[in-house]
Every structure is written in structure tokens, then in C-alpha cells.
Design an enzyme around this catalytic site. Structure first.
Site, PDB file in Angstrom:
ATOM      1  N   GLU A  85      -4.716  -5.095  -7.413  1.00 50.66           N
ATOM      2  CA  GLU A  85      -5.620  -5.914  -6.604  1.00 50.66           C
ATOM      3  C   GLU A  85      -7.005  -5.282  -6.640  1.00 50.66           C
ATOM      4  OE1 GLU A  85      -3.239  -5.643  -2.877  1.00 50.66           O
ATOM      5  OE2 GLU A  85      -5.068  -4.745  -2.041  1.00 50.66           O
ATOM      6  N   ASP A 105       0.822  -1.208   0.000  1.00 48.56           N
ATOM      7  CA  ASP A 105       0.000   0.000   0.000  1.00 48.56           C
ATOM      8  C   ASP A 105       0.861   1.265   0.000  1.00 48.56           C
ATOM      9  OD1 ASP A 105      -1.765  -2.037   0.429  1.00 48.56           O
ATOM     10  OD2 ASP A 105      -2.675  -1.205   2.229  1.00 48.56           O
TER      11      ASP A 105
END
Length: 870
Positions: free
Chosen positions: A530, A460
Site C-alpha cells: 500500500e 500492519d
């Protein structure tokens, strides 16, 4: 050559390899210590490690285990806890058991060991700290042997013996703030936090000279007369206290070579071989490693051995592929990938290891076969690098690409257990040193696998700049053949520049049109690392294994426990969409039946939209591929290896030559993934109303351009269209059907509130209406099932025929053995709809030796299903 002369102080002259008749003895071997282990809590052991590794010690009330094993996996294997995945049973396991250390103990013989051998213990993965004793002597301390992703080698030549070696490993659990293994929000954390010896323990024994960490790369010269230059790097280590003259012998692609070397006492030097000093490393017309389905995933074997006179001191074998990996940026700044000079659309899914890190080679192979069955070409590993080489070897063989890297587990305080900032939680100098060493270990472990195409140093977030500099420095010496990304999200690093990828969701349910319309979040542009349409509930057979009868219906907190965590601990958003679009189910059987078609319908357009927009869209990773335990979220097949509807929707969408429906433009797109034109094609487009009346029939002759997608037809407005209607797409070559695609569509469209999008979902303001699927005119189906026997695998063939005048909707084929689903199973199609009078043959592959196999066929509106075999 000059560099090598300076290393070894003698000219390096090539010779023909000694005759095969030359008698040599091989003193090197590697043994994996898998069996004959015991395990027990340190709270119950009142002896020192030295005492535990004396010959007189006899363990009592210890649990026999195989290593690798986590502590909880060992307890489950010994039936201390059973059926831990049903209902809320996992919550009942007391976490207090795992707050102190646990002992692992083994004894082993080394019948191949010879006196004067150099012997090392190699621990490929311990979670998280450990003290180690061998034959009464402590050889490693938890002060320095720490880190779940570290690899440790310990020279025990002075302690090892041929028989009755006693070893004890005292493993301590990870603490808050440790950089350990984690499942983030995908599922509950295991009660032991995966403490244990989670990767192989090896005994490596050689003569005085060893070759360490061999690494093979190749440079391809693309031309009409193609060739490749292979380069071999290894470290030659003379462990002795004397100068040794020996010979490095090798074999590649049927060619042998030989190099004389002289090593000073204790010398530890890098060696580089390439066609400049070893002409045999130049390959003419090499066979390339290609990802599926673009070509064969060809693998070469390189054999190396170091001989001292008539004794082979060490042997190394490396299996590798000749291929070139590149990335590029589109004019919009999106990253794409090239393999062997060709752009490739990444179609993948996120891999997760078993909750107890207990995957078997057989289960892993079944899953990689599933990946290939779905026409996916990539898996992404976020923090789970596999417990050994099995996953990588299989991906090498099946032509599946791997993207590997660290997990966001280390980037958020709620998961890591200590303060995090915009660079995550790796902050102190000691933390950075540990993670840098872990990075180096992982790269070195897996760098010879051609399947690996990218390393991610963050998920992230970006790594801290000082840390990223260390990552990049490590890559320069360890591996320069892959693409490096500083994060899986859209970031710009001050060190490495823009990632060129995005991670903008969604992760929960969105309807098919989303993927075509969205232009700011997860839609079909760029590379989405994702994403996905959220939950994918499994079929009824798996739900019954997960839940007791009292929890099967209606949905309750036990269902929620088998969802994800945080925002994803509920099926409410999915349930609302399913109920509104398909109508509320009456029971669990109705829910799971409806869910499979909803799963199929939701996942297919995600992959199709990225194909239809290539190479404006460059890649998409479905979140996720598999599940660590039985659950309802993010899976194309479940923990038990049961494919759900999304599995077959994915397979249909990713067929390398396929017709696709664009939900936004109401257009038909032809996609060709092959690297050559596909000619003599005919596209057949047909539209049917609710009662199976044909509303449109269009045939188009065409050629599919190599590696391109093109719009070939826009569906016109049709008056009197029923609220529910069907689109049937067929691709023919010389009147033979080579691809099919079937859609159920609603005149009432899905509408989304894009300005209210969050990081995980875009709200919906209007839903398509498929309730008429519950009132379709009845159809009748006849089928036969035949099979061919094989030693390891059988092949079955189901021939279906719709003998009615109405579409047979949503036919599910289920392979049974003694009344239970036979898994794994490899259908080439499922959840099929047949047009009136249509015949279709479906092939299935399945493991041999179960007996009493039969096929069950069910459908939405099929009132009569006749098995013509009976």
C-alpha cells in the site's frame, strides 16, 4: 477409492448419467430474503420478539428497507437524512440513535417449500450481535450470534411454513473492542458504525440429503499436451433419521458422471472426487484462467445434484477457474507472484466498500471495469470483503486478481477501542476463537473464486502466534491453493517466516523521481502492499457536488473534513507542492484543472518505475483505488465514479506494451507485459522546448522481450534547454502507432531529503518548476464526435486535430448528458497533449439511453476549440 468406500460402506462405481428424459422433481431451492423488510429503533418498540413474529402483529411507523442494509443506510433510503455527504452534514447525524438495538422484521412465503424439506436460515453477515425470532419462537441469541464476519446457519425445519412466515431480527451495535468493520484513517466513520444486516439473508431448503460448502480445485500439468485434474470436495449431510440410498450426479465440461451413495441416518461426511474415482474430472487441454491482459479469464461450471430415486434432494453449482497461484522470493528476499507458472508484476489498488455498505451490483461492475480500463490486474481488500459474491464474480469474469484479508482496524487501540500490543488486539482466548471462526467463514465463502490469489491474516502487524497457528490449520482444511501472508507489512513470523512484502509509505505527495531514487522506503523495489503519492482531488464537477458554493474557495475546514483522518486530514503538503511547481491557482476551477495534471504526473511514475525495474520490483498497490464517500484523498476515481487525472496516468503507465521515462537516469525504458516477444517495433523519441521547437528526434528499431523491461535509450545533454520542456514517446509497429506517452519536464529538478523520511512522506527540498505551463503559446484544436448506438452501451469516437504550430497541452474530454457529466464513462485516453498538426482518435464507451450526449473539450493553452459537428 478406498477412502470413499470406508465413508459410505459400498463400492463407488461410475455409471453413465441417467437419460435426460428421466422424469425427476427438484425439491431444493434457495431464496434470498431481500424485499419486504421493515426497520425500527428498539427504543420505540415495546414488544417482545415473539410478539413481533405473530401473524396478528401489524407494524406501524416502521421504515421499509431492503436487506442487506445498515441502519443508517435504511434511514437515508427513507429520506430521514438527505444529502449526508455534502459539506459537514454527516456530522449532524446524532450518534445516540445507534447506541441501542434496532429491529429488522420481514414476512415471507415459500411457494416451493414441501413438507419434510430440511430448511435452514443462513445469515451471511450481521453487525454485530442479534436475537432472532421466527414464527413466535426465538431461534438465535445475541450471546452466541455475534461477530461481523461470522456466517450463521439455523435449522428451522420444525418452524417453517409455506405461507406467512414472520421473522424478526434484533440487531445490536458493535461496542468498543469488538472486531467489527472499520474505515481506519481513510474517511470518517459512519455514525451507526455500520450496524445492521449487512449481507444476504437466505432460506436454504433441500430434501433429506444436502451437499454443503462444495469446493473445487485443480492441478495443472504443464506440458505440450497440457491437462488438469479437478478435485471436488463437499460435505454430504443426511438430515433424516433413516438410511438413504441415492445418486450423486455431476456435469463438467460437457461430461456427465454418476456415483451411488448410501448415507446412514444423520451422517455428515466429507466427500472427495478426483480423476482417480471420477475420470471425467480429468481435463485435456484445459482453458486456463488468466489475469488481464495475459489471456482469457476462462471459467468452468460444475453442476452437482443428489437424487433419491426420482427426487432431486439438493443442487449445487460451482463456477471456477483452472489456474495455479505461486509465490517466490527474489535474491533480496522480496516476495513475488506467479500465475500459471509465469512471473507477474502485481499492479493494483486498495478497494474500500461504500461508507454505508450500500454498493449496488451496477456500481460494483462499473468499478471493476474501471480497474481493467486502467490496466490494473489486482485489488487488495483490507477488511472489506464485499457484502456478497458480486465483487468476486466480477473479478473472476474480468480477470482481476484479489488479495483479501483483515484490517489494521483490529491492530491499533485508537481504532479497535481496547488495548493492543505488537500483535494487535486479538488477545484473549474468546477473541481468538471468534476471529478464527470468522477467518474460516470468510475463506469458505470465497475460496471457489479463481480471482482470489492471497489471504492476509494481518495488515500492519503479525497475528498472535497461537492465533496464526489456528489460521494456518484452517487453511490446511479449507484452502491450500492460495498464497498466505501473515501481514501486509515487512515482518518475520515465528510461525510462517518472512512476509517478503513492505508497507513503508509514502501516503502523501512525493514527486515522480522519488519512485526511481528511493531504495529504503516505498521506491521501486520489492512488493509495496500500500502506497501512493497522496491526495487525488477530483475534477470541478465532483467538487461542486461535495461542497456548497460558500465552501468552494478558498479551502477551509470543510475541505479538510473531506480528506482522511489523523495525518491526512489536510491538503497542505499537496497544496504546497502544487503551488510551488505549477503556481498558485486563482480559484477552485483553476485548482481542480491544475490538480488533474498534477495527479496524472504524480501517479504515472509510481507504476512505471515498478514496471521498469521488474522483477527486482514485484508488486505495487496504490492506496487507494476508490473512496467510501466524496473526498480529496487516495482515489483514482471518486465516489460519483468520476475519473480524475490519476486514473488516466495509471492507465497510461500500465499499458502492457509501453515506453517509459526513467526520471532518475533520464532514460527511455521499453516494457512488455505479454508472455511473448513483440517484434517489428520502432521507438520514436522526441524532445520539444517550451515553444514546441523540436530539440531531439531519435528512432530505434527493436524487439520487446517477453515479460521484460529494457533500457533502450539515454537522453543526452542538450544545450540551451528551456526550463520547461516536453518528451514525446511513441511505439510503432509497421508505421502504426500502438502506444504513446507524453511528459512535461523541468530543468529545475525535484530534490528530496531522504534521511528525514517518515512512514508517510519524504520531505522535499527543491521542486520542479512548471509555471511556464500557464504561459504556453496558444494552440487551436478541432474535433468531431460520432457514436454508434447499442441497447445497453454506446460507443463514441472523438477525432481531435491540433491545427496550430504549438503543442496543445492537457486536453480534457468530458462526456455530457443534458449538461451534466455522464458516468460511468470509459475513455481509452484523456488529459491528452497533441503535437503541432497531430490528429488522434479517442474512443469512449458509456451507458445507453441517456440522450443528448455531447463531448466538451478543454485545454490549458487552447484558445480556440472548434466542434466540427456543429
Amino acid at each position: 477409492m478406498a477412502r470413499l468406500v470406508s465413508f459410505f460402506s459400498i463400492p463407488l462405481i461410475l455409471f453413465v448419467l441417467l437419460s435426460c428424459s428421466t422424469k425427476t422433481q427438484n425439491v431444493s431451492f434457495t431464496r434470498i430474503l431481500k424485499n419486504n423488510w421493515e426497520m425500527q429503533s428498539a427504543a420505540k418498540i415495546h414488544r417482545t420478539g415473539a410478539q413481533l413474529t405473530l401473524p396478528a402483529f401489524r407494524p406501524e411507523t416502521w421504515y421499509p428497507v431492503q436487506v442487506p442494509s445498515t441502519v443508517l443506510a435504511g434511514l437515508v433510503a427513507n429520506h430521514v437524512y438527505e444529502n449526508i455527504y455534502k459539506d459537514l452534514n454527516l456530522e449532524s447525524i446524532p450518534t445516540e440513535l445507534f447506541k441501542q438495538g434496532w429491529w429488522f422484521r420481514t414476512n415471507f412465503d415459500l411457494p416451493k417449500w414441501r413438507e419434510n424439506n430440511i430448511t435452514r436460515l443462513r445469515f451471511n453477515g450481521i453487525n454485530y450481535r442479534a436475537n432472532i425470532w421466527l414464527n413466535g419462537v426465538q431461534v438465535a441469541s445475541a450471546d452466541t450470534l455475534l461477530g461481523a464476519f461470522r456466517v450463521f446457519e439455523i435449522n428451522v425445519s420444525h418452524l417453517i411454513q409455506k405461507h406467512a412466515n414472520q421473522m424478526a431480527v434484533e440487531v445490536f451495535p458493535p461496542r468498543k473492542g469488538d472486531f467489527t468493520i472499520g474505515f481506519v484513517d481513510w474517511n470518517p466513520a459512519p455514525p451507526d458504525n455500520n450496524m445492521g444486516i449487512w449481507r444476504d439473508v437466505e432460506v436454504i431448503s433441500t430434501g433429506a440429503v444436502a451437499m454443503e460448502t462444495p469446493y473445487v480445485t485443480s492441478a495443472i500439468h504443464f506440458a505440450e499436451d497440457s491437462s488438469a485434474d479437478v478435485q471436488v470436495k463437499t460435505i454430504i449431510h443426511n438430515y433424516s433419521k433413516r438410511t438413504i440410498a441415492g445418486t450423486l450426479q455431476g456435469k463438467l465440461a460437457g461430461k456427465r458422471f454418476e456415483l451411488p451413495l448410501v448415507l446412514k441416518a444423520g451422517e455428515h461426511k466429507p466427500l472427495q472426487l478426483n480423476p482417480a474415482n471420477v475420470p471425467e474430472l480429468h481435463l485435456t487441454h484445459p482453458k486456463l484462467w488468466w489475469p488481464a491482459p495475459l489471456g482469457d479469464a476462462h471459467l468452468y461450471n460444475l453442476s452437482l445434484r443428489f437424487a433419491i430415486k426420482d427426487t432431486v434432494s439438493d443442487v449445487q453449482n460451482v463456477r471456477f477457474g483452472v489456474r495455479k497461484v505461486e509465490s517466490y522470493f527474489t535474491k533480496e528476499g522480496h516476495r513475488g507472484f506467479k500465475i500459471n507458472g509465469h512471473k507477474i508484476l502485481i499492479r493494483g489498488a486498495g478497494w474500500v466498500d461504500d461508507l454505508l455498505l450500500a454498493d449496488t451490483p451496477e456500481k460494483t461492475e462499473a468499478q471493476i471495469r474501471y480497474v481493467k480500463q486502467m490496466h490494473l490486474n489486482t485489488i487488495r481488500l483490507e477488511g472489506f470483503w464485499g457484502k456478497d459474491q458480486t465483487l468476486y464474480n466480477l473479478c473472476d469474469r474480468y480477470g482481476i486478481m484479489i488479495m483479501a484479508g483483515w484490517s489494521c482496524q483490529w491492530e491499533w487501540e485508537s481504532y479497535l477501542g481496547k488495548a493492543c500490543d505488537r500483535f494487535g488486539g486479538v488477545a484473549s482466548e474468546s477473541d481468538m476463537k471468534l476471529v478464527e471462526k470468522s477467518w474460516k467463514n470468510q475463506l469458505t465463502l470465497f475460496r471457489n473464486h479463481p480471482s482470489v490469489i492471497a489471504w492476509f491474516s494481518g495488515s500492519d502487524m503479525l497475528p498472535r502466534p497461537k492465533l496464526e497457528e489456528r489460521y494456518l490449520s484452517a487453511l490446511q482444511t479449507i484452502d491450500t491453493t492460495r498464497v498466505y501472508l501473515a501481514a501486509a507489512s515487512e515482518r518475520t513470523s515465528a510461525i510462517s517466516g518472512p512476509t517478503g512484502v513492505k508497507m513503508n509509505g509514502p501516503y502523501d505527495y512525493v514527486p515522480p523521481v522519488y519512485w526511481y531514487q528511493d531504495s529504503t522506503h516505498g521506491g521501486a523495489f520489492g512488493f509495496n502492499t500500500e502506497t501512493g503519492p497522496g491526495p487525488q482531488p477530483p475534477p470541478l464537477e465532483s467538487v461542486r457536488r461535495m461542497l456548497s458554493s460558500e465552501h468552494l474557495w478558498p479551502m477551509d475546514k470543510v475541505w479538510e473534513y473531506h480528506c482522511g483522518r489523523n495525518e491526512f486530514n489536510t491538503l497542505k503538503r499537496y497544496e504546497n507542492a502544487l503551488n510551488t511547481r505549477y503556481g498558485p491557482p486563482k480559484d477552485v476551477a483553476d485548482f481542480t484543472r491544475t490538480a488533474q495534471m498534477a495527479n496524472y504526473e504524480a501517479i504515472r511514475p509510481m507504476f512505471e518505475s515498478f514496471a521498469a525495474h521488474k522483477f527486482h520490483s514485484t508488486g505495487v498497490i496504490q492506496w487507494m483505488l476508490n473512496s467510501a464517500w466524496p473526498e480529496f484523498y487516495w482515489q483514482l476515481y471518486d465516489y460519483y465514479l468520476m475519473p480524475n487525472g490519476a486514473f488516466y496516468g495509471t492507465r497510461k503507465a500500465n499499458a502492457p506494451l509501453q515506453l517509459i521515462y526513467d526520471y532518475d537516469k533520464q532514460a527511455v525504458v521499453l516494457n512488455n507485459d505479454f508472455l511473448r516477444d513483440q517484434t517489428q517495433l520502432t521507438a520514436v523519441v522526441r524532445l520539444f522546448d517550451r515553444d514546441s521547437g523540436e530539440l531531439l528526434h531519435k528512432e530505434i528499431s527493436l524487439t520487446a522481450a517477453a515479460n521484460q523491461a529494457q533500457t533502450i535509450f539515454t537522453i543526452p545533454d542538450i544545450s540551451g534547454l528551456s526550463n520547461l520542456y516536453f518528451l514525446d514517446l511513441r511505439l510503432l509497429r509497421q508505421q502504426q502507432t500502438i502506444a504513446t506517452n507524453f511528459y512535461w519536464l523541468s530543468k529545475q529538478t525535484d530534490q528530496l531529503d531522504y534521511p528525514q523520511s517518515t512512514w508517510f512522506v519524504t520531505p522535499q527540498t527543491q521542486f520542479a518548476d512548471f509555471k511556464d505551463l500557464r504561459a504556453l503559446p496558444p494552440a487551436r484544436v478541432r474535433y468531431t464526435f460520432t457514436r454508434q448506438h447499442g441497447l445497453k452501451e454506446e460507443t463514441g469516437k472523438v477525432e481531435l486535430e491540433n491545427v496550430s504550430a504549438h503543442i496543445a497541452f492537457g486536453l480534457r474530454l468530458l462526456l455530457l448528458s443534458a449538461g451534466e457529466p455522464l458516468l460511468p464513462v470509459y475513455w481509452d485516453d484523456n488529459y491528452i497533449s497533441l503535437l503541432p498538426g497531430e490528429k488522434r482518435a479517442v474512443t469512449v464507451h458509456f451507458p445507453a439511453g441517456h440522450g443528448a450526449e455531447s463531448v466538451q473539450v478543454s485545454g490549458w493553452n487552447v484558445t480556440s476549440i472548434e466542434n466540427a459537428n456543429q
